[in-house]
Write a protein that holds these residues in place. Structure first.
Motif, PDB file in Angstrom:
ATOM      1  N   MET A   1      40.171  41.608  20.030  1.00  0.00           N
ATOM      2  CA  MET A   1      38.900  41.592  20.709  1.00  0.00           C
ATOM      3  C   MET A   1      39.360  41.769  22.079  1.00  0.00           C
ATOM      4  SD  MET A   1      36.578  37.734  21.166  1.00  0.00           S
ATOM      5  CE  MET A   1      37.371  37.601  23.036  1.00  0.00           C
ATOM      6  N   ALA A   2      38.577  42.463  22.727  1.00  0.00           N
ATOM      7  CA  ALA A   2      38.543  42.861  24.289  1.00  0.00           C
ATOM      8  C   ALA A   2      38.576  41.672  25.044  1.00  0.00           C
ATOM      9  CB  ALA A   2      37.338  43.779  24.902  1.00  0.00           C
ATOM     10  N   SER A   3      39.312  41.675  26.046  1.00  0.00           N
ATOM     11  CA  SER A   3      39.456  40.561  27.116  1.00  0.00           C
ATOM     12  C   SER A   3      38.242  40.495  27.753  1.00  0.00           C
ATOM     13  CB  SER A   3      40.537  40.613  27.928  1.00  0.00           C
ATOM     14  OG  SER A   3      40.374  41.767  28.763  1.00  0.00           O
ATOM     15  N   GLU A   4      37.767  39.104  28.305  1.00  0.00           N
ATOM     16  CA  GLU A   4      36.469  38.775  29.025  1.00  0.00           C
ATOM     17  C   GLU A   4      36.617  39.793  30.422  1.00  0.00           C
ATOM     18  OE1 GLU A   4      34.359  35.752  29.325  1.00  0.00           O
ATOM     19  OE2 GLU A   4      34.269  36.347  27.180  1.00  0.00           O
ATOM     20  N   PRO A   5      35.454  40.342  30.698  1.00  0.00           N
ATOM     21  CA  PRO A   5      35.190  40.933  31.908  1.00  0.00           C
ATOM     22  C   PRO A   5      35.642  40.187  33.033  1.00  0.00           C
ATOM     23  CG  PRO A   5      33.475  41.522  30.712  1.00  0.00           C
ATOM     24  CD  PRO A   5      34.084  40.429  29.837  1.00  0.00           C
ATOM     25  N   LEU A   6      36.291  40.740  34.217  1.00  0.00           N
ATOM     26  CA  LEU A   6      36.452  39.596  35.304  1.00  0.00           C
ATOM     27  C   LEU A   6      35.265  40.107  36.217  1.00  0.00           C
ATOM     28  CD1 LEU A   6      39.992  40.819  36.178  1.00  0.00           C
ATOM     29  CD2 LEU A   6      39.277  38.618  35.584  1.00  0.00           C
ATOM     30  N   ILE A   7      34.811  38.923  37.159  1.00  0.00           N
ATOM     31  CA  ILE A   7      33.756  38.809  37.860  1.00  0.00           C
ATOM     32  C   ILE A   7      34.168  38.725  39.289  1.00  0.00           C
ATOM     33  CG2 ILE A   7      31.612  38.093  38.604  1.00  0.00           C
ATOM     34  CD1 ILE A   7      31.334  37.265  35.401  1.00  0.00           C
ATOM     35  N   HIS A   8      33.930  39.766  40.241  1.00  0.00           N
ATOM     36  CA  HIS A   8      34.431  39.694  41.535  1.00  0.00           C
ATOM     37  C   HIS A   8      33.230  39.409  42.310  1.00  0.00           C
ATOM     38  CE1 HIS A   8      38.421  41.366  40.353  1.00  0.00           C
ATOM     39  NE2 HIS A   8      37.737  41.992  39.633  1.00  0.00           N
ATOM     40  N   ARG A   9      33.123  38.651  43.249  1.00  0.00           N
ATOM     41  CA  ARG A   9      32.030  38.045  44.024  1.00  0.00           C
ATOM     42  C   ARG A   9      32.327  38.929  45.479  1.00  0.00           C
ATOM     43  NH1 ARG A   9      30.114  32.050  45.321  1.00  0.00           N
ATOM     44  NH2 ARG A   9      29.196  32.297  47.464  1.00  0.00           N
ATOM     45  N   PHE A  10      31.017  39.436  46.051  1.00  0.00           N
ATOM     46  CA  PHE A  10      31.257  40.123  47.489  1.00  0.00           C
ATOM     47  C   PHE A  10      30.117  39.438  48.301  1.00  0.00           C
ATOM     48  CE2 PHE A  10      33.750  42.986  44.874  1.00  0.00           C
ATOM     49  CZ  PHE A  10      34.722  43.228  45.747  1.00  0.00           C
ATOM     50  N   PRO A  11      30.375  39.123  49.726  1.00  0.00           N
ATOM     51  CA  PRO A  11      31.720  39.410  50.313  1.00  0.00           C
ATOM     52  C   PRO A  11      32.638  38.497  49.899  1.00  0.00           C
ATOM     53  CG  PRO A  11      29.994  38.418  51.674  1.00  0.00           C
ATOM     54  CD  PRO A  11      29.222  38.664  50.587  1.00  0.00           C
ATOM     55  N   GLN A  12      33.942  38.851  50.033  1.00  0.00           N
ATOM     56  CA  GLN A  12      35.031  38.109  49.621  1.00  0.00           C
ATOM     57  C   GLN A  12      35.043  36.662  50.429  1.00  0.00           C
ATOM     58  OE1 GLN A  12      37.897  41.190  49.467  1.00  0.00           O
ATOM     59  NE2 GLN A  12      38.092  41.047  47.541  1.00  0.00           N
ATOM     60  N   ALA A  13      34.773  36.623  51.458  1.00  0.00           N
ATOM     61  CA  ALA A  13      34.499  35.277  52.173  1.00  0.00           C
ATOM     62  C   ALA A  13      33.366  34.684  52.041  1.00  0.00           C
ATOM     63  CB  ALA A  13      34.820  35.704  53.795  1.00  0.00           C
ATOM     64  N   HIS A  14      33.245  33.621  51.134  1.00  0.00           N
ATOM     65  CA  HIS A  14      31.993  33.259  50.511  1.00  0.00           C
ATOM     66  C   HIS A  14      31.214  32.480  51.442  1.00  0.00           C
ATOM     67  CE1 HIS A  14      33.870  33.372  46.129  1.00  0.00           C
ATOM     68  NE2 HIS A  14      33.473  34.574  46.759  1.00  0.00           N
TER      69      HIS A  14
END
Ligand SMILES: [Zn+2]
Length: 277
Positions: A1-14
């Motif tokens: 099974m493929a690994s779970e997608p990674l979710i990156h949130r922008f802007p990086q300073a939340h």
């Protein structure tokens, strides 16, 4: 099974961020969800694409507001990728962009892109696109928080959802497009659709879970009641009264300008003041 997608949130300073967008990273590619508003923020998001070091395959839009599409030019940076949304979202953005230019240029100056890019690939309600095994399915909501909204579901289990602005994470909200009745109806439809363990990645704050639907409903209802209850024989006092009531409901200034911009349009829509000519 493929690994779970990674979710990156922008802007990086939340902290204190005005608006969020996302990069979804799979084994060999990246899909963006929305594109932020300003030139500098969307350029930093593009730098995020470069630093991950995988090709951007597509951009998916969650709704028609400029804080979610204004950064498309910097984000795609000349890549020939589909920018995907329902036809109604595409039509709303192209129809309203001149008006948004008039409003946003004085507010943001050069940070509002001079050369704007529009979505170019329509998709129908319930249809999916798959990139490197990650399947994204759109919900064509029609009018809701904006004149046309389109959350995206990642994966077959329907556990990860990019909701756009259907929920704000305890920040003041924009209701100025006048679709609060549809928004309230969509809240119930979406609340019923997703499981208790669903994770909602949203446009302003988050992520949140399904417990946030009740707060969002309460915010909208409180706002509409406050507009209805205000004494519109003095529009200035009515405006101030609604703003004060909403700050009692939510004691923060975060995104308060969006709420303040919404008072008079909603009063006009409810027939309490004359609609602007
Ligand atoms: Zn927004």
């Amino acid at each position: 099974m493929a690994s779970e997608p990674l979710i990156h949130r922008f802007p990086q300073a939340h902290e204190g961020a005005f608006v969020n967008a996302y990069l979804v990273e799979t084994g060999s590619s990246i899909v963006a969800i929305d594109s932020l508003l300003t030139v500098s923020a969307s350029r930093a998001m593009r730098e995020g694409v470069e630093s991950i070091g995988k090709p951007l395959r597509a951009v998916l839009l969650t709704h028609s507001h400029p804080d979610h599409y204004g950064g498309l030019t910097e984000l795609v940076a000349g890549d020939d990728v589909p920018i995907i949304a329902p036809q109604g979202v595409i039509d709303t953005i192209t129809r309203d962009d001149d008006l948004k230019e008039q409003i946003l240029r004085p507010m943001f100056g050069d940070e509002w892109a001079t050369d704007r890019t529009f979505p170019n690939t329509p998709i129908g309600d319930g249809e999916s696109v798959t990139f490197d095994g990650a399947r994204f399915t759109v919900i064509d909501l029609g009018p809701s928080e904006s004149p046309h909204d389109s959350p995206w579901i990642l994966g077959e289990e329907e556990r990860i959802v990019f909701l756009g602005d259907q929920i704000y994470d305890r920040k003041h909200c924009f209701l100025g497009d006048g679709f609060h009745q549809q928004w309230l109806a969509n809240i119930e439809t979406l609340r019923d659709r997703f499981a208790e363990n669903a994770v909602f990645h949203i446009g302003h704050g988050g992520p949140v879970g399904p417990g946030a639907w009740s707060w969002q409903r309460g915010y909208i209802e409180t706002f509409v009641e406050a507009v209805n209850a205000a004494d519109w024989s003095s529009p200035e006092q009515a405006q101030a009264g609604v703003v004060a009531e909403m700050k009692r409901f939510l004691p923060t200034d975060e995104l308060s300008f969006l709420m303040e911009l919404s008072v008079e349009p909603v009063a006009a829509q409810l027939g309490l003041v004359a609609a602007p000519a």
